[in-house]
Design an enzyme around this catalytic site. Structure first.
Site, short mmCIF file in Angstrom:
data_model
loop_
_atom_site.label_atom_id
_atom_site.label_comp_id
_atom_site.label_asym_id
_atom_site.label_seq_id
_atom_site.Cartn_x
_atom_site.Cartn_y
_atom_site.Cartn_z
N LYS A 113 14.30 77.07 -43.13
CA LYS A 113 14.02 75.69 -43.59
C LYS A 113 14.41 75.52 -45.05
O LYS A 113 14.89 74.47 -45.44
CB LYS A 113 12.54 75.36 -43.41
CG LYS A 113 12.14 75.14 -41.95
CD LYS A 113 10.74 74.57 -41.87
CE LYS A 113 10.24 74.47 -40.46
NZ LYS A 113 8.87 73.99 -40.35
N LYS A 198 18.12 76.77 -31.18
CA LYS A 198 16.86 76.28 -30.61
C LYS A 198 16.81 74.75 -30.59
O LYS A 198 17.30 74.12 -31.53
CB LYS A 198 15.78 76.86 -31.54
CG LYS A 198 14.39 76.66 -31.17
CD LYS A 198 13.50 77.30 -32.22
CE LYS A 198 13.33 76.40 -33.43
NZ LYS A 198 12.12 76.52 -34.18
N LYS A 201 13.03 69.52 -33.58
CA LYS A 201 12.79 68.15 -34.05
C LYS A 201 13.63 67.86 -35.29
O LYS A 201 13.91 66.71 -35.59
CB LYS A 201 11.32 67.98 -34.45
CG LYS A 201 10.36 67.96 -33.29
CD LYS A 201 8.94 67.73 -33.83
CE LYS A 201 7.93 68.42 -32.96
NZ LYS A 201 6.67 68.69 -33.62
P1 TYM Z 1 5.92 72.73 -34.19
O1 TYM Z 1 5.44 71.33 -34.15
O2 TYM Z 1 7.20 73.03 -34.89
O3 TYM Z 1 6.05 73.30 -32.72
C1 TYM Z 1 5.01 73.15 -31.80
C2 TYM Z 1 5.11 74.19 -30.68
O4 TYM Z 1 6.32 74.05 -29.96
C3 TYM Z 1 6.98 75.31 -29.89
N1 TYM Z 1 8.43 75.08 -29.89
C4 TYM Z 1 9.27 75.56 -28.96
N2 TYM Z 1 9.06 76.29 -27.86
C5 TYM Z 1 10.14 76.58 -27.10
N3 TYM Z 1 11.41 76.18 -27.38
C6 TYM Z 1 11.67 75.44 -28.49
N4 TYM Z 1 12.90 75.04 -28.75
C7 TYM Z 1 10.57 75.10 -29.33
N5 TYM Z 1 10.44 74.37 -30.50
C8 TYM Z 1 9.13 74.38 -30.82
C9 TYM Z 1 6.51 76.06 -31.12
O5 TYM Z 1 6.64 77.45 -30.95
C10 TYM Z 1 5.06 75.62 -31.22
O6 TYM Z 1 4.25 76.39 -30.34
N6 TYM Z 1 3.68 76.15 -36.86
C11 TYM Z 1 3.43 75.46 -35.59
C12 TYM Z 1 2.29 74.47 -35.68
C13 TYM Z 1 0.96 75.09 -35.99
C14 TYM Z 1 0.22 75.97 -35.17
C15 TYM Z 1 -1.00 76.23 -35.89
C16 TYM Z 1 0.45 76.54 -33.94
C17 TYM Z 1 0.22 74.87 -37.11
N7 TYM Z 1 -0.97 75.57 -37.06
C18 TYM Z 1 -1.96 77.09 -35.36
C19 TYM Z 1 -0.53 77.39 -33.42
C20 TYM Z 1 -1.72 77.66 -34.13
C21 TYM Z 1 4.72 74.81 -35.12
O7 TYM Z 1 5.67 75.45 -34.95
O8 TYM Z 1 4.72 73.50 -34.84
#
Ligand code: TYM
Length: 335
Positions: A113, A198, A201
């Site tokens: 990032k 991947k 968003k």
């Molecule tokens: P975020 O919003 O980026 O992603 C949310 C979840 O979606 C999964 N994900 C994917 N899984 C499969 N293929 C993809 N292309 C893909 N893109 C995203 C992510 O692995 C995630 O599970 N840091 C976290 C948010 C967070 C969180 C937490 C998660 C904040 N605090 C505590 C668990 C526990 C995140 O990636 O958000």
């Protein structure tokens, strides 16, 4: 003994895509009756990159409504908004002070990032995983269901908890060590524009992802334009055909068909035959979610009530952990 505890969350940056759904939320929904679940919308994480204040609150409500529309059941699960519970920020500060800075500089997602952002990388972006660790540790979570890309952040959470317990847990551990819970299939959904990247968003092109709230016309257009290859016959296991692998995997999960069935069904197909079938499957899989979403988002009072009750339940747990942590650190009690 109660049920094991789950905590997970999604950032309110735009709406959810198939990667978020298959990597995380479907996993939450399928396992929820076995666990005591806490699912938050992680809106504090959403400002670690430049954000739009006008859309932050509406996006937060959209994600909460999507959790319910995807099948989160309030009999098993608590839904809440991260910023509504100040213990998340406070524990982050306390954990910051015992987290070596080089642990954060080594995080793959930070490096990726930070490169994308060029200049103006905030301290918040570097600190993102400590806030995530605070989210998890506040709830004494046993398991954290996430996509593959978050595994390193959960390992870091464990490292922080071990370090805290070692430094301040005189007789017994203060913080519980969580385990990642990662699905076999769907843990890494790839971009429609490039099967080696991947689905994300933050990809500037919306054509690279299918969002849960895309209309049938948008889904049709995106699949029509998605990247494929020129080899005849479709394969699920050929690492040299990343787009083919990704699209067939998605088809199998969304059509609820085992791998062998997908292989047998698609091996003699060309893209011209597969794409309409895949399009129909995606549209039909998302239709019930979209219908439920419309009902939920239009009843703002009920959604607010769910989030208010969620906050009360979650806050009671979070405050108890924060107290334990502050006591271990030697803080005086507020007068
Ligand atoms: P975020 O919003 O980026 O992603 C949310 C979840 O979606 C999964 N994900 C994917 N899984 C499969 N293929 C993809 N292309 C893909 N893109 C995203 C992510 O692995 C995630 O599970 N840091 C976290 C948010 C967070 C969180 C937490 C998660 C904040 N605090 C505590 C668990 C526990 C995140 O990636 O958000």
């Amino acid at each position: 003994m109660g049920k094991p505890r789950i905590l997970s969350g999604v950032q309110p940056t735009g709406n959810l895509h198939l990667g978020n759904y298959l990597g995380a939320i479907l996993n939450w929904v399928e396992g929820q009756s076995q666990y005591d679940n806490f699912f938050c919308v992680v809106d504090l994480h959403a400002i670690t990159v430049p954000h739009n204040p006008a859309t932050l609150a509406p996006d937060t409500y959209t994600i909460a409504a999507l959790y319910l529309a995807c099948g989160i059941d309030l009999n098993d699960s608590t839904i809440f908004i991260q910023s509504h519970i100040s213990a998340h920020s406070e524990l982050t500060w306390l954990l910051n002070c015992i987290t070596p800075i080089n642990w954060l500089q080594d995080m793959i997602q930070f490096k990726e990032k930070a490169i994308k952002q060029g200049e103006n990388v905030s301290a918040g972006l570097l600190d993102y995983p400590v806030l995530m660790a605070a989210d998890i540790l506040l709830y004494d979570a046993d398991k954290v269901p996430v996509g593959e890309d978050q595994k390193q952040h959960i390992e870091l959470t464990r490292d922080i908890a071990v370090r805290f317990n070692h430094l301040f847990g005189r007789d017994e551990p203060i913080l519980k060590l969580p385990e990642p819970l990662i699905r076999q299939e769907g843990a890494r959904v790839m971009s429609l524009a490039d099967g080696t990247r991947k689905m994300s968003k933050s990809d500037p092109s919306d054509l690279s992802r299918i969002n849960l709230l895309d209309t049938p016309e948008e889904i049709t257009r995106k699949i029509k334009r998605c990247k494929t290859d020129s080899i005849r016959g479709l394969e699920l296991d050929n690492l040299e055909r990343p787009e083919c692998r990704n699209l067939l995997t998605l088809y199998g999960i969304l059509a609820n068909k085992p791998k062998q069935t997908v292989i047998a069904e698609c091996q003699d197909m060309g893209w011209g035959q597969f794409k309409p079938l895949f399009t129909e499957t995606v549209i039909e899989a998302l239709r019930p979610i979209q219908e439920r979403y419309q009902v939920i988002i239009e009843d703002r009072a009920s959604l607010e009530s769910v989030l208010r009750q969620g906050r009360e339940r979650a806050e009671a747990v979070a405050v108890a952990t924060l107290d334990r942590v502050k006591q271990a650190l030697g803080y005086s009690r507020p007068l």
